[in-house]
Design a protein around this motif. Structure first.
Motif, PDB file in Angstrom:
ATOM      1  N   VAL A  49       0.851  -1.176   0.000  1.00  0.00           N
ATOM      2  CA  VAL A  49       0.000   0.000   0.000  1.00  0.00           C
ATOM      3  C   VAL A  49       0.896   1.238   0.000  1.00  0.00           C
ATOM      4  O   VAL A  49       1.692   1.431   0.918  1.00  0.00           O
ATOM      5  N   ILE A  50       0.777   2.038  -1.059  1.00  0.00           N
ATOM      6  CA  ILE A  50       1.598   3.236  -1.227  1.00  0.00           C
ATOM      7  C   ILE A  50       0.698   4.387  -1.667  1.00  0.00           C
ATOM      8  O   ILE A  50      -0.435   4.177  -2.100  1.00  0.00           O
ATOM      9  N   PRO A  51       1.173   5.641  -1.594  1.00  0.00           N
ATOM     10  CA  PRO A  51       0.350   6.768  -2.055  1.00  0.00           C
ATOM     11  C   PRO A  51       0.087   6.705  -3.561  1.00  0.00           C
ATOM     12  O   PRO A  51       0.913   6.170  -4.317  1.00  0.00           O
ATOM     13  N   GLU A  52      -1.043   7.256  -4.000  1.00  0.00           N
ATOM     14  CA  GLU A  52      -1.332   7.327  -5.426  1.00  0.00           C
ATOM     15  C   GLU A  52      -0.278   8.149  -6.155  1.00  0.00           C
ATOM     16  O   GLU A  52       0.130   7.811  -7.271  1.00  0.00           O
ATOM     17  N   TYR A 102      -2.072  -1.282  -3.794  1.00  0.00           N
ATOM     18  CA  TYR A 102      -3.271  -0.533  -3.445  1.00  0.00           C
ATOM     19  C   TYR A 102      -2.882   0.876  -2.991  1.00  0.00           C
ATOM     20  O   TYR A 102      -1.731   1.147  -2.655  1.00  0.00           O
ATOM     21  N   HIS A 103      -3.884   1.764  -2.987  1.00  0.00           N
ATOM     22  CA  HIS A 103      -3.746   3.109  -2.456  1.00  0.00           C
ATOM     23  C   HIS A 103      -4.890   3.349  -1.469  1.00  0.00           C
ATOM     24  O   HIS A 103      -5.777   2.500  -1.312  1.00  0.00           O
ATOM     25  N   LEU A 104      -4.878   4.520  -0.837  1.00  0.00           N
ATOM     26  CA  LEU A 104      -5.957   4.931   0.056  1.00  0.00           C
ATOM     27  C   LEU A 104      -6.529   6.258  -0.443  1.00  0.00           C
ATOM     28  O   LEU A 104      -5.793   7.127  -0.899  1.00  0.00           O
ATOM     29  N   TRP A 359     -11.395  -7.812   0.415  1.00  0.00           N
ATOM     30  CA  TRP A 359     -10.362  -6.782   0.235  1.00  0.00           C
ATOM     31  C   TRP A 359     -10.369  -6.264  -1.204  1.00  0.00           C
ATOM     32  O   TRP A 359     -10.460  -5.056  -1.449  1.00  0.00           O
ATOM     33  N   ASN A 360     -10.294  -7.186  -2.164  1.00  0.00           N
ATOM     34  CA  ASN A 360     -10.240  -6.777  -3.565  1.00  0.00           C
ATOM     35  C   ASN A 360     -11.577  -6.229  -4.055  1.00  0.00           C
ATOM     36  O   ASN A 360     -11.617  -5.289  -4.856  1.00  0.00           O
ATOM     37  N   VAL A 421      -8.348   1.594  -2.280  1.00  0.00           N
ATOM     38  CA  VAL A 421      -8.658   1.622  -3.711  1.00  0.00           C
ATOM     39  C   VAL A 421      -7.592   0.825  -4.451  1.00  0.00           C
ATOM     40  O   VAL A 421      -6.517   0.540  -3.920  1.00  0.00           O
ATOM     41  N   GLN A 422      -7.901   0.454  -5.678  1.00  0.00           N
ATOM     42  CA  GLN A 422      -6.975  -0.355  -6.468  1.00  0.00           C
ATOM     43  C   GLN A 422      -5.704   0.421  -6.797  1.00  0.00           C
ATOM     44  O   GLN A 422      -5.728   1.648  -6.966  1.00  0.00           O
TER      45      GLN A 422
END
Length: 451
Positions: A49-52, A102-104, A359-360, A421-422
C-alpha cells in the motif's frame, strides 16, 4: 546498529513463510544488481500500500520530480524488463496471485454553501476570508511583535469553487489582524451570525465510510442542491508510514522509506525497530490454525479494519472526554482487546479466499465510485499522455465531475467502505519513455537525490 536497513528487510522477506504486508511512502527497489537502483527488497512481497502520487506539489505531467519517482516505482512494479511482475510472468506465473498494490482515498463535504456565507457577510461585514485570516492570527499567538507592528496577508479561496481549473480559481488577499484581540473580535462576530440550523450541519461527513450508525443520505445542508454538489471533494490519503508486517509474527517500523536513499546504507540516516513478540495468540493463516504474535497480528488487523471501513468513527471533541478511545491514548495505557470481535474475525486470515474477496472487492467498488463521481486521475484507464489530457477533469482538483445531482452523489458515496482503492499499475503504461532512457543509466548523477 547497521549500515543498511535493506539487508534487514531482505532477510525478513526471505524468511517469510506465508504473508508480507507493506505500507510505505515509496516503493522503489530492483530485482537485479548493477542498475541505478541498488536495494534488492523487491525479490519477494505480497500486499503493498503506497500513495497514489508522491508528495510533491504540481500536476503529474508538469512536475519532473513526481514523474521520476512514479517511474522508479513502475520500474519496480511492472515495467522496464526487470520488475517484479514481469519476472513472475517470465517464470510462467500469474503475478496477480503473488503481489498486489493498493492506495488509500477519502471523500468529504465542505460545509461552506456560498449563499450561507453571503448571508454571514451581509450580517457582519466579514467574509469567509476575513475569518480565515483572523483564525490564522490567533494560531500565530500573541508573542510576535513583528505581526503587531506590520500585520500580514493571507491568500484564500472561497469554498465550493468547483467550476474552474486550478490555475484560474479566483483568490482573494486578506489582511491578517495585527493583534490577537482584534482577531478574536472578528472571529466572534463571524461566529455570532451562525444559527441553530447551522449548528445541526456536520462539518465533516467522511465518517460514513466507516461503521457509522447514521446515513450519508440523511445529512442536512443549508444551501442549494447545486452548492452541496460543488462542496463534495475527494483526496488521496497520503501514506507516510514505513511499515512491514511478516507472517503476523514480526513488525518492522521506523523512519526508513522503501527506496535507495533509506535502504542502501550510505544515504539518509534512519532509525528502524524490529518487533518480535513472545505473546502469542490463536489465529488463522490460509485457513489453518496458526499461532500469531499479538503485536504484529493486532496491528495488521487494526490497519485492515480501517482500510475496509470496519471500525466506528473516532469523532473526538475537546468537550467530550467520553469520545476518547483507548486507541487514541499512548502507552502505557492498554488498548481494548478486540481479538474476539466479529470485525477481527473478518480480517484474521489475510490469505483466506473470503478475506481476499472482501479486500479486492472493496478496493474495486471504491475505485469505481470515485471515478464515476470525481474522474480521479491517476487511474488504470489513462494509459498515455493523450488520454491524460482528455481525462483530467476541467474542475478544481478533487471536486465533482459528473452530471449527477447532489442526492445521487450521496447515494453513490454511501457505498464507499473504508479507504482502500486499487493500485494504478497501468497508469501511463504506454509511455515507455518514462521508464527508459538516459535518466535510468548510471551516468545520471542526480538520480540518487530523488530515489
Amino acid at each position: 546498529m547497521t549500515d543498511s536497513f535493506g539487508g534487514t528487510d531482505i532477510g525478513l522477506i526471505q524468511d517469510a513463510k506465508h504473508f508480507i504486508y507493506i505500507e510505505n511512502q515509496f516503493f522503489i527497489s530492483t530485482t537485479v544488481s548493477g542498475g541505478p537502483v541498488t536495494n534488492l527488497i523487491a525479490k519477494a512481497i505480497v500486499i503493498v500500500v503506497i500513495p497514489e502520487v508522491p508528495g510533491f506539489p504540481g500536476a503529474i505531467k508538469d512536475t519532473l520530480t513526481i514523474k521520476l519517482i512514479m517511474a522508479a516505482q513502475w520500474r519496480t512494479i511492472n515495467r522496464a524488463g526487470n520488475s517484479i511482475m514481469e519476472l513472475l510472468s517470465q517464470a510462467g506465473l500469474d503475478p496477480h496471485n503473488y503481489i498486489s498494490y493498493y492506495h488509500l482515498r477519502s471523500y468529504d463535504r465542505i460545509n461552506g454553501p456560498r449563499s450561507f456565507l453571503n448571508t454571514i457577510l451581509q450580517k457582519t461585514g466579514y467574509s469567509y476570508g476575513h475569518a480565515q485570516a483572523a483564525l490564522e492570527r490567533i494560531w500565530i499567538g500573541p508573542d510576535r511583535p513583528e505581526w503587531e507592528s506590520n500585520g500580514g496577508t493571507l491568500n484564500t479561496m472561497e469554498p465550493g469553487n468547483a467550476d474552474q481549473v486550478n490555475a484560474s480559481i479566483p483568490r482573494s488577499r486578506w489582511s491578517i489582524p495585527k493583534t490577537v484581540a482584534e482577531a478574536r473580535k472578528i472571529l466572534k462576530a463571524y461566529e455570532s451570525a451562525s444559527t441553530d440550523s447551522d449548528r445541526e450541519i456536520n462539518d465533516s461527513v467522511g465518517q460514513h465510510a466507516l461503521e457509522d450508525n447514521t446515513r450519508l443520505q440523511d445529512e442536512r445542508w443549508l444551501g442549494t442542491s447545486e452548492e452541496e454538489k460543488d462542496c463534495f471533494i475527494t483526496e488521496l490519503t497520503y501514506i507516510h508510514s514505513k511499515l512491514m508486517i511478516v507472517d503476523d509474527l514480526k513488525v518492522v517500523i521506523g523512519s526508513a522509506n522503501l527506496n535507495d536513499r533509506s535502504m542502501k546504507g550510505d544515504g539518509d540516516s534512519e532509525i528502524v525497530v524490529v518487533v518480535e513478540d513472545t505473546d502469542m495468540i490463536p489465529s488463522k493463516m490460509n485457513g489453518q490454525p496458526y499461532q500469531a504474535a499479538r503485536f504484529a497480528a493486532t496491528f495488521r488487523r487494526a490497519l485492515f479494519k480501517e482500510h475496509l471501513g470496519l471500525i466506528p468513527p473516532q469523532n473526538c471533541t475537546p468537550t467530550n472526554a467520553n469520545d476518547v478511545t483507548t486507541f487514541m491514548t499512548p502507552v502505557p495505557n492498554a488498548q481494548v482487546d478486540t481479538t474476539n470481535s466479529s470485525e477481527d474475525r473478518v480480517v484474521e486470515d489475510p490469505l483466506s479466499d473470503k478475506f481476499l474477496a472482501l479486500w479486492n472487492g472493496t478496493a474495486k467498488n471504491n475505485t469505481d465510485i470515485f471515478w464515476n463521481i470525481f474522474k480521479t486521475v491517476p487511474n488504470n484507464m489513462v494509459r498515455n499522455w493523450t488520454e491524460y489530457n482528455n481525462d483530467v477533469p476541467n474542475v478544481s482538483p478533487g471536486h465533482v465531475s459528473t452530471d449527477l445531482s447532489a442526492a445521487e452523489i450521496k447515494e453513490k458515496l454511501a457505498g464507499v467502505k473504508g479507504h482502500i482503492v486499487q493500485g494504478y499499475t497501468e497508469f501511463l503504461i504506454e509511455e515507455q519513455d518514462l521508464v527508459t532512457g538516459w535518466e535510468w543509466s548510471n551516468w545520471n548523477i542526480f538520480l540518487p537525490l530523488w530515489i
